[in-house]
Design an enzyme around this catalytic site. Structure first.
Site, short mmCIF file in Angstrom:
data_model
loop_
_atom_site.label_atom_id
_atom_site.label_comp_id
_atom_site.label_asym_id
_atom_site.label_seq_id
_atom_site.Cartn_x
_atom_site.Cartn_y
_atom_site.Cartn_z
N GLU A 32 0.83 -1.20 0.00
CA GLU A 32 0.00 0.00 0.00
C GLU A 32 0.88 1.26 0.00
O GLU A 32 1.85 1.35 0.75
CB GLU A 32 -0.89 -0.01 1.24
CG GLU A 32 -1.79 1.20 1.39
CD GLU A 32 -2.53 1.21 2.71
OE1 GLU A 32 -3.51 1.96 2.84
OE2 GLU A 32 -2.13 0.45 3.64
N LYS A 42 -9.43 2.48 -3.02
CA LYS A 42 -9.95 2.05 -1.73
C LYS A 42 -11.34 2.64 -1.52
O LYS A 42 -11.53 3.86 -1.61
CB LYS A 42 -9.00 2.46 -0.60
CG LYS A 42 -9.37 1.87 0.75
CD LYS A 42 -8.31 2.22 1.80
CE LYS A 42 -8.63 1.57 3.14
NZ LYS A 42 -7.62 1.92 4.16
N CYS A 98 -5.56 -2.36 2.71
CA CYS A 98 -5.47 -2.22 4.17
C CYS A 98 -6.61 -2.96 4.85
O CYS A 98 -6.86 -4.12 4.58
CB CYS A 98 -5.41 -0.74 4.54
SG CYS A 98 -4.93 -0.45 6.27
#
Length: 530
Positions: free
Chosen positions: A286, A351, A404
């Site tokens: 990430e 995301k 995440c």
């Protein structure tokens, strides 16, 4: 045993609160990295005994009668979340000059809020309270309901759900593929709380037999599923996971960005490890790219030069979109970009589920007036992606990407992997150092693999990076704070599981059975009283 139980039941005031707090803190030992699930066989029976003595005053209204039970659950939850999430405060020390003042809010404030879910759980349980096994079922129902709500209320944060304590190893993870996390949460509390029956005379043997049957069924199903031969692989994927272990204090430092990027390129282009082929797919963590591609188009050229024919890179990066109107502001996304061997971005996934206060500021107008900005993440506030789609990687394999903590949401993952053959989780847990946080995060990602019957590729900046097979077994991994690469030839095959919707249904069937057990126990108690 009965004498000790009597003392616990009769506790009141600060002593009852303290015991509830300690019982909750003890239950955290069932979570990674400790995996001492036996602690839950003490903490939950203590909770049940405290609830036995949490009857409200006869003259109080409905809410007043539930207040003692809510308080017990709240103190239990405060101990559980404080002991299990204290490491969140470490993220604020990365930029301590700016954010150290907020540590009490992170370390204490988050547990204070999450504890309300467990207070709700025990209040609901107390509504259905009876003697014997009925109160065990009521406790399990209350916690199953609370954990379900914790998955989506206020953006959701189902971290360290109780069910994970019952799944420390792949053998014990397999049942989640049938009943989902809802069912695992319910049955975990039901079995963990069963020793509370030893304090009375009713249902001891029935409870012991039922708990033994449930444990045996879980282990038996796990053994059969793990022992079953793997189906023939439809394809194979040669891949490389790069774990650079970049110091976060340097992450957005303009003076070292080129060095960080050069390190990523060098690790990615190393010769294959002995016995492995040249990777078709390379994965970076990430936000691994330390600058915006819009500012550094030469970086794409460098990546294209590094990749050989047919290779693809999946890299975590901050993606910028220009203003929609003249004079507007650019929007930034936490993304994974797919880059081909020509140095071209051919696809990207943003995301969708952002971290409040970390990646964006809820009620930003209000907080901005107070001088409060987001506490961690990058140098800008991020926007949420509108949707998620699978990325086609070499071999025409469909990969579902989760950035995440998106991977901790069972329903989100279950729905989005329905048309995929591979789960990819990119993350940066370096914010939390070598604390329980990264281990807990990895365990929840590992369970997603067993739950959905799909292999998992997890790439983290400082660990834990790993390859996990469709039954939740770790094929290879890199430890916390290690710098290195993993080369793996991954067979692509799917372990048959029920759909995400059916797992949810099965989980609620388990919860309904607990309600039925509680109601039968209540009816039986009243008949005996008459």
């Amino acid at each position: 045993m009965q004498r000790l139980a009597g003392r616990i039941i009769l506790l009141w005031g600060w002593r009852r609160a303290l015991v509830a707090f300690l019982a909750g803190a003890l239950a955290v030992l069932g979570q990674a990295p400790y995996d001492f699930f036996a602690a839950c066989f003490l903490s939950f029976p203590v909770l049940v005994l405290l609830l036995d003595g949490a009857a409200g005053e006869a003259g109080a209204g409905p809410l007043g009668r539930l207040k003692p039970a809510f308080a017990v659950g709240w103190w239990f939850g405060f101990g559980y979340f404080l002991a299990g999430l204290w490491w969140i405060g470490g993220a604020l020390l990365v930029e301590a000059d700016s954010f150290a003042w907020a540590m009490p809010l992170a370390i204490v404030g988050i547990p204070l809020v999450l504890a309300f879910f467990y207070g709700f759980a025990t209040a609901v349980a107390r509504l259905m309270w009876s003697d014997g096994i009925g109160r065990i079922a009521a406790t399990a129902f209350g916690f199953a309901l609370a954990e379900w709500l914790r998955g989506f209320l206020f953006t959701g944060f189902p971290w360290n759900a109780i069910g994970y304590a019952a799944m420390p190893v792949p053998l014990m993870m397999q049942a989640v593929s049938v009943i989902g996390m809802n069912g695992m949460n319910a049955l975990a509390v039901f079995v963990f709380a069963m020793p509370a029956l030893l304090a009375g005379r009713r249902h001891i043997w029935a409870g012991a037999a039922l708990a033994a049957l449930l444990v045996a069924a879980d282990l038996g199903f796990g053994y059969v599923r793990l022992a079953a031969p793997e189906p023939p692989a439809s394809r194979h994927l040669d891949l490389r996971i790069v774990q650079p272990s970049v110091d976060l204090s340097e992450k957005w430092d303009a003076s070292v960005r080129d060095r960080i990027f050069a390190t990523m390129l060098a690790m990615s282009s190393e010769p294959p490890q002995k016995g492995h082929e040249k990777p078709q797919l390379i994965l970076w963590p990430e936000t691994a790219v330390p600058f915006l591609f819009t500012e550094r188009p030469d970086a794409l050229t460098a990546i294209g030069d590094m990749l050989t024919d047919g290779q693809m890179l999946l890299a975590g990066a901050i993606r910028e979109e220009g203003p929609a109107t003249a004079g507007g502001d650019a929007r930034y996304y936490n993304s994974v970009v797919a880059i081909n061997d020509q140095g071209e971005i051919v696809d990207a996934v943003d995301k969708v589920h952002l971290v409040p206060f970390g990646e964006y500021l809820p009620f930003d107008d209000l907080f901005s007036r107070l001088g409060i900005d987001q506490f961690v993440a990058g140098p800008m506030s991020l926007s949420a992606g509108s949707s998620r789609h699978p990325i086609t990687i070499p071999g025409s394999i469909q990969a579902a990407l989760f950035i995440c903590y998106e991977v901790i949401f069972p329903q989100l993952v279950g729905v989005d992997v329905a048309s995929s053959e591979l789960i990819v989780n990119v993350t940066n847990d370096a914010w939390f150092g070598d604390t329980p946080g990264p281990y807990q995060h990895f365990r929840q990602a590992q369970v997603r693999a067993a739950e959905n019957g799909l292999p998992l590729l997890r790439v983290a900046n400082n660990g834990i990076s790993a390859v996990v097979d469709p039954r939740g077994r770790v094929v290879d991994a890199l430890a916390i704070n290690a710098r290195g690469v993993i080369d793996v030839r991954l067979p692509i095959w799917r372990q048959d599981t029920v759909s995400a919707g059916q797992r949810t249904t099965n989980g609620f069937v388990v919860i309904i059975l607990l309600v039925a057990t509680s109601l039968i126990a209540i009816a039986t108690t009243r008949l005996r009283a008459n």
